[in-house]
Write an enzyme that holds these catalytic residues in place. Structure first.
Site, short mmCIF file in Angstrom:
data_model
loop_
_atom_site.label_atom_id
_atom_site.label_comp_id
_atom_site.label_asym_id
_atom_site.label_seq_id
_atom_site.Cartn_x
_atom_site.Cartn_y
_atom_site.Cartn_z
N ASN A 127 0.49 -0.88 -0.45
CA ASN A 127 0.50 -0.30 0.63
C ASN A 127 1.10 1.06 -0.38
O ASN A 127 2.13 1.61 0.64
CB ASN A 127 -1.12 0.42 1.17
CG ASN A 127 -2.37 -1.24 1.47
OD1 ASN A 127 -2.44 -2.23 -0.07
ND2 ASN A 127 -2.57 -1.46 1.63
N VAL A 128 -0.04 2.80 -0.46
CA VAL A 128 1.22 3.68 -0.36
C VAL A 128 1.92 3.63 0.94
O VAL A 128 2.92 4.43 0.77
CB VAL A 128 0.28 4.87 -1.14
CG1 VAL A 128 1.06 6.11 -1.12
CG2 VAL A 128 -0.56 4.33 -2.97
N LYS A 129 1.21 4.27 1.86
CA LYS A 129 1.16 4.39 2.96
C LYS A 129 2.78 3.46 3.43
O LYS A 129 3.02 4.39 4.72
CB LYS A 129 -0.13 3.92 3.68
CG LYS A 129 0.10 2.66 4.48
CD LYS A 129 -1.30 2.31 5.24
CE LYS A 129 -1.28 1.25 5.72
NZ LYS A 129 -2.61 0.68 6.32
N GLY A 130 2.72 2.65 3.11
CA GLY A 130 4.14 1.58 3.63
C GLY A 130 4.74 1.64 5.09
O GLY A 130 3.61 0.96 6.00
#
Ligand code: B12
Length: 250
Positions: A127-130
């Site tokens: 996910n983008v949030k990492g």
């Protein structure tokens, strides 16, 4: 062998051999239970052993923390681990290599397979949030990421990999009860081998906190990532395994 290669655990003073272990015994908490904990610790090579914490877990179980001395030595020269054998790239470098050398988006399919519903780990990677201040693979412009989520069956995963023309399949396994993570991984790698000919198979990567990273051949996968993995390490490995190394050995 240098002198510094041999080490002992350290509790109160350097090299005193002191360690702390915790475990649960299926006995109610009383004096005898504490004696049983000391006996177990002695048999584990901890001698003398001291129960420093004991807590009843319901009527029939007790949780212990035991502190004591071991006489074992560790030879650092005999330690075997999987070292990172590829360069750590920035997101910009990953995107540049994929764009210039693959000349299309690199396709990644990820999932938790079997009954495993622990998606936090695979989400941290994809996910983008990492995680740990790093963005996940969805952030990389030149990667196309499909995250199938929890409890995906192996046939569903193989089908999704086929539809997405996956260059890499990323599987997470967190539950290890009765070696579920090992059975599921073997089932997955066997299914890909049966469904797709060598050379057309995606790179198979598994991850989770309790994998032994040296077991790739045994599990039929290309790489295993353990606890604390960051998205940047995975992206760098993808570039290494699918582009840099492949072109170098072609
Ligand atoms: C959150 C959590 C849950 C949540 C999950 C929510 C979700 N959407 O994920 C809920 C409440 C649903 C849950 C349920 C259960 N859980 Co739970 N859960 C946890 C907990 C507290 C944290 C796990 C976590 O999120 N870690 C954080 C992530 C970021 O770390 P990670 O998974 O290790 O991922 C990192 C690396 O391993 C690696 N990685 C992981 N996967 C992958 C994949 C790839 C491709 C790559 C490259 C890297 C990679 O990169 C990640 C980032 O660094 C742990 C205990 C703990 N403290 O670890 C128990 C734990 C995992 N759960 C456990 C259990 C037993 C269960 C249940 C069976 C409980 C029950 N009786 O119902 C159920 C099972 C549900 C199911 N069907 O799977 C046990 C597992 C024991 C075992 N040895 O198998 C644990 C260890 C707790 C314990 N001590 O008993 N759980």
């Amino acid at each position: 062998m240098s002198e510094k290669a041999i080490v002992r655990p350290y509790g109160d003073t350097t090299g005193d051999g002191m360690v702390q272990v915790s475990f649960t015994l299926p006995v109610s908490h009383d004096k005898r239970a504490e004696g049983a904990a000391v006996q177990l610790a002695n048999r584990m090579g901890i001698d003398p052993a001291m129960v420093v914490h004991a807590k009843p877990m319901g009527d029939e179980f007790t949780f212990f923390v035991v502190y004591g001395r071991v006489n074992h030595l560790v030879d650092l020269n005999a330690v075997q681990v999987v070292e990172r054998d590829f360069a750590l790239l920035s997101a910009r470098e990953v995107n540049t290599v994929v764009k210039q050398r693959l000349r299309r988006k690199l396709s990644v399919v990820g999932a938790c397979i079997g009954t495993d519903a622990h998606t936090v780990g695979i989400d941290a990677i994809l996910n983008v949030k990492g995680i740990a201040g790093e963005k996940g693979l969805e952030y990389y412009r030149e990667l196309k990421v499909v995250n199938l989520g929890a409890q995906v069956s192996v046939p569903e995963l193989v089908e999704a990999a086929r539809v997405e023309k996956a260059d890499a399949v990323l599987v997470s396994q967190v539950v290890t009860q009765r070696d579920a993570h090992l059975h599921n991984t073997r089932e997955m790698s066997a299914a890909f081998r049966e469904a797709m000919p060598a050379g057309r198979r995606p790179l198979l990567i598994v991850g989770g906190p309790r994998f032994d990273e040296t077991m790739t051949d045994e599990l039929g996968v290309d790489r295993i990532f353990g606890r604390g993995t960051t998205p940047g390490e995975v992206a760098s490995y993808l570039v290494h395994a699918l582009i840099t190394q492949r072109k170098a050995t072609a």
